[in-house]
Design a protein around this motif. Structure first.
Motif, PDB file in Angstrom:
ATOM      1  N   LEU A  12       0.855  -1.188   0.000  1.00 51.21           N
ATOM      2  CA  LEU A  12       0.000   0.000   0.000  1.00 51.21           C
ATOM      3  C   LEU A  12       0.894   1.241   0.000  1.00 51.21           C
ATOM      4  CD1 LEU A  12      -2.539  -1.160   2.753  1.00 51.21           C
ATOM      5  CD2 LEU A  12      -2.968  -1.062   0.303  1.00 51.21           C
ATOM      6  N   PRO A  13       1.372   1.656  -1.179  1.00 53.57           N
ATOM      7  CA  PRO A  13       2.342   2.757  -1.264  1.00 53.57           C
ATOM      8  C   PRO A  13       1.881   4.041  -0.577  1.00 53.57           C
ATOM      9  CG  PRO A  13       2.079   1.688  -3.386  1.00 53.57           C
ATOM     10  CD  PRO A  13       1.046   1.100  -2.491  1.00 53.57           C
ATOM     11  N   ALA A  14       0.596   4.344  -0.654  1.00 49.61           N
ATOM     12  CA  ALA A  14       0.093   5.579  -0.046  1.00 49.61           C
ATOM     13  C   ALA A  14       0.311   5.580   1.461  1.00 49.61           C
ATOM     14  CB  ALA A  14      -1.382   5.748  -0.356  1.00 49.61           C
ATOM     15  N   LEU A  15       0.251   4.408   2.064  1.00 50.12           N
ATOM     16  CA  LEU A  15       0.471   4.303   3.511  1.00 50.12           C
ATOM     17  C   LEU A  15       1.943   4.113   3.829  1.00 50.12           C
ATOM     18  CD1 LEU A  15      -2.394   1.948   4.762  1.00 50.12           C
ATOM     19  CD2 LEU A  15      -2.268   4.421   4.912  1.00 50.12           C
ATOM     20  N   SER A  16       2.601   3.308   3.028  1.00 50.33           N
ATOM     21  CA  SER A  16       3.957   2.888   3.402  1.00 50.33           C
ATOM     22  C   SER A  16       4.938   4.055   3.486  1.00 50.33           C
ATOM     23  CB  SER A  16       4.487   1.836   2.432  1.00 50.33           C
ATOM     24  OG  SER A  16       4.609   2.377   1.146  1.00 50.33           O
ATOM     25  N   GLU A  17       4.771   5.070   2.637  1.00 48.96           N
ATOM     26  CA  GLU A  17       5.746   6.163   2.681  1.00 48.96           C
ATOM     27  C   GLU A  17       5.518   7.101   3.857  1.00 48.96           C
ATOM     28  OE1 GLU A  17       3.899   9.475  -0.362  1.00 48.96           O
ATOM     29  OE2 GLU A  17       5.078   7.832  -1.187  1.00 48.96           O
ATOM     30  N   ASN A  18       4.391   6.973   4.525  1.00 46.53           N
ATOM     31  CA  ASN A  18       4.105   7.830   5.676  1.00 46.53           C
ATOM     32  C   ASN A  18       3.965   7.032   6.963  1.00 46.53           C
ATOM     33  OD1 ASN A  18       4.072  10.317   4.298  1.00 46.53           O
ATOM     34  ND2 ASN A  18       2.040   9.867   3.526  1.00 46.53           N
ATOM     35  N   THR A  19       4.577   5.876   7.000  1.00 48.32           N
ATOM     36  CA  THR A  19       4.478   5.026   8.179  1.00 48.32           C
ATOM     37  C   THR A  19       5.803   5.020   8.942  1.00 48.32           C
ATOM     38  OG1 THR A  19       2.882   3.591   7.071  1.00 48.32           O
ATOM     39  CG2 THR A  19       3.999   2.674   8.985  1.00 48.32           C
ATOM     40  N   PHE A  20       5.715   5.248  10.228  1.00 46.92           N
ATOM     41  CA  PHE A  20       6.919   5.355  11.051  1.00 46.92           C
ATOM     42  C   PHE A  20       6.734   4.566  12.343  1.00 46.92           C
ATOM     43  CE2 PHE A  20       6.285   9.090   8.506  1.00 46.92           C
ATOM     44  CZ  PHE A  20       7.517   9.324   7.932  1.00 46.92           C
ATOM     45  N   GLU A  21       7.799   3.939  12.778  1.00 43.89           N
ATOM     46  CA  GLU A  21       7.752   3.278  14.082  1.00 43.89           C
ATOM     47  C   GLU A  21       8.226   4.254  15.146  1.00 43.89           C
ATOM     48  OE1 GLU A  21       9.632  -0.387  16.674  1.00 43.89           O
ATOM     49  OE2 GLU A  21      10.043  -0.300  14.528  1.00 43.89           O
ATOM     50  N   PHE A  22       7.451   4.354  16.194  1.00 45.28           N
ATOM     51  CA  PHE A  22       7.726   5.257  17.302  1.00 45.28           C
ATOM     52  C   PHE A  22       8.597   4.511  18.316  1.00 45.28           C
ATOM     53  CE2 PHE A  22       5.738   7.170  21.303  1.00 45.28           C
ATOM     54  CZ  PHE A  22       6.474   8.341  21.234  1.00 45.28           C
ATOM     55  N   VAL A  23       9.786   5.060  18.585  1.00 44.03           N
ATOM     56  CA  VAL A  23      10.733   4.383  19.479  1.00 44.03           C
ATOM     57  C   VAL A  23      11.250   5.377  20.519  1.00 44.03           C
ATOM     58  CG1 VAL A  23      12.936   3.140  19.625  1.00 44.03           C
ATOM     59  CG2 VAL A  23      11.489   2.861  17.602  1.00 44.03           C
ATOM     60  N   ILE A  24      11.252   4.979  21.762  1.00 42.38           N
ATOM     61  CA  ILE A  24      11.828   5.804  22.826  1.00 42.38           C
ATOM     62  C   ILE A  24      13.019   5.038  23.394  1.00 42.38           C
ATOM     63  CG2 ILE A  24      11.425   6.951  25.036  1.00 42.38           C
ATOM     64  CD1 ILE A  24       8.385   6.757  24.385  1.00 42.38           C
ATOM     65  N   GLU A  25      14.190   5.647  23.323  1.00 41.79           N
ATOM     66  CA  GLU A  25      15.397   4.970  23.804  1.00 41.79           C
ATOM     67  C   GLU A  25      16.181   5.875  24.739  1.00 41.79           C
ATOM     68  OE1 GLU A  25      16.636   1.955  20.190  1.00 41.79           O
ATOM     69  OE2 GLU A  25      17.749   3.797  20.470  1.00 41.79           O
ATOM     70  N   ILE A  26      16.980   5.276  25.576  1.00 45.03           N
ATOM     71  CA  ILE A  26      17.897   6.051  26.412  1.00 45.03           C
ATOM     72  C   ILE A  26      19.230   6.127  25.675  1.00 45.03           C
ATOM     73  CG2 ILE A  26      19.149   6.090  28.599  1.00 45.03           C
ATOM     74  CD1 ILE A  26      16.683   4.557  29.726  1.00 45.03           C
ATOM     75  N   ALA A  27      19.640   7.347  25.333  1.00 42.98           N
ATOM     76  CA  ALA A  27      20.895   7.523  24.602  1.00 42.98           C
ATOM     77  C   ALA A  27      22.065   7.609  25.568  1.00 42.98           C
ATOM     78  CB  ALA A  27      20.830   8.781  23.741  1.00 42.98           C
ATOM     79  N   GLU A  28      21.855   8.228  26.707  1.00 41.18           N
ATOM     80  CA  GLU A  28      22.891   8.349  27.743  1.00 41.18           C
ATOM     81  C   GLU A  28      22.229   8.368  29.103  1.00 41.18           C
ATOM     82  OE1 GLU A  28      25.838  11.379  25.278  1.00 41.18           O
ATOM     83  OE2 GLU A  28      25.635  11.620  27.440  1.00 41.18           O
ATOM     84  N   ASN A  29      22.903   7.787  30.082  1.00 40.15           N
ATOM     85  CA  ASN A  29      22.368   7.824  31.443  1.00 40.15           C
ATOM     86  C   ASN A  29      23.502   8.076  32.419  1.00 40.15           C
ATOM     87  OD1 ASN A  29      21.064   7.543  33.840  1.00 40.15           O
ATOM     88  ND2 ASN A  29      20.576   5.363  33.592  1.00 40.15           N
ATOM     89  N   ARG A  30      23.669   9.335  32.765  1.00 38.46           N
ATOM     90  CA  ARG A  30      24.752   9.693  33.690  1.00 38.46           C
ATOM     91  C   ARG A  30      24.346   9.507  35.154  1.00 38.46           C
ATOM     92  NH1 ARG A  30      26.408  15.499  31.971  1.00 38.46           N
ATOM     93  NH2 ARG A  30      24.952  15.409  30.267  1.00 38.46           N
ATOM     94  N   SER A  31      23.085   9.141  35.370  1.00 32.46           N
ATOM     95  CA  SER A  31      22.622   8.979  36.745  1.00 32.46           C
ATOM     96  C   SER A  31      22.819   7.548  37.235  1.00 32.46           C
ATOM     97  CB  SER A  31      21.147   9.353  36.845  1.00 32.46           C
ATOM     98  OG  SER A  31      20.359   8.400  36.163  1.00 32.46           O
ATOM     99  N   GLY A  32      23.417   6.698  36.448  1.00 30.45           N
ATOM    100  CA  GLY A  32      23.582   5.303  36.837  1.00 30.45           C
ATOM    101  C   GLY A  32      22.518   4.450  36.187  1.00 30.45           C
TER     102      GLY A  32
END
Lengths: 53, 148
Positions: free
Chosen positions: B61-81
């Protein structure tokens, strides 16, 4: 109709999605490093990372 | 798996009132292939919020596929331990990032509740609570359960 290259449903589809997502833990690229440095600079200048809207 | 869709073309003018009355973290858009945003908490934890192009999900479904994104939340750095402190400013910050990404055009966002550490139910409850709190008429959430 185009034939899908991935499973349509169930366990096979779930495993296929997991396979597509395997490239997760990449190191930050230059653009990302630059943006992060910019963010830290902004926060340091303002003295806090918190903003009130 | 959850899917969010924006319906209204004037979404930029429909951000929730609560956004303008609360504190959140400053964030930046870094772009790159995964449409990254970054913010740093007062505890020194750097989060990366990504909207990864995920057209493979709707490849026929090209109309959908080009506007589809996976939402990801990651920790890039954690200086608090290792222990992440509770932080009440994170939900609004992530909501603001979400709305910022949705400003441009209609998009589909897929949020996969990662089950690799058996915490998928926690992620589902958290995401659903945020959706209920920050939702506008321009968002639609569809829940799909995949069993392995």
């Amino acid at each position: 109709m185009k034939i899908l290259s991935h499973p349509r449903r169930g366990t096979a589809l779930f495993r296929w999605i997991l396979e597509q997502r395997k490239d997760e833990q990449k190191p930050l690229d230059e653009n990302q490093k630059e943006a992060l440095a910019k963010l830290r600079e902004q926060n340091a200048r303002r003295g806090t990372p918190v903003i009130k809207l | 798996m959850k899917i969010k869709k924006r319906h209204s073309p004037n979404f930029a003018n429909k951000t929730p009132v609560v956004e303008h009355q609360s504190l959140s973290y400053n964030f930046v858009f870094a772009g790159s292939s995964s449409n990254s945003y970054f913010f740093e908490t007062r505890h020194g934890v750097v989060y990366e919020v990504k909207f990864k192009p995920s057209g493979y999900i709707f490849e026929n479904l090209p109309a959908l596929s080009e506007n589809t994104f996976e939402f990801v939340i990651e920790i890039a750095e954690n200086r608090s331990g290792n222990q992440l402190p509770t932080d009440g400013l994170i939900p609004l910050t992530i909501a603001r990032i979400f709305f910022d990404f949705f400003r441009e055009k209609e998009k589909l966002v897929v949020y996969i509740c990662d089950s690799s550490d058996a915490r998928q139910a926690v992620r589902y409850r958290k995401f659903s609570a945020w959706y209920e709190h920050y939702q506008t008429d321009n968002l639609l959430k569809i829940d799909i359960r995949l069993s392995a």
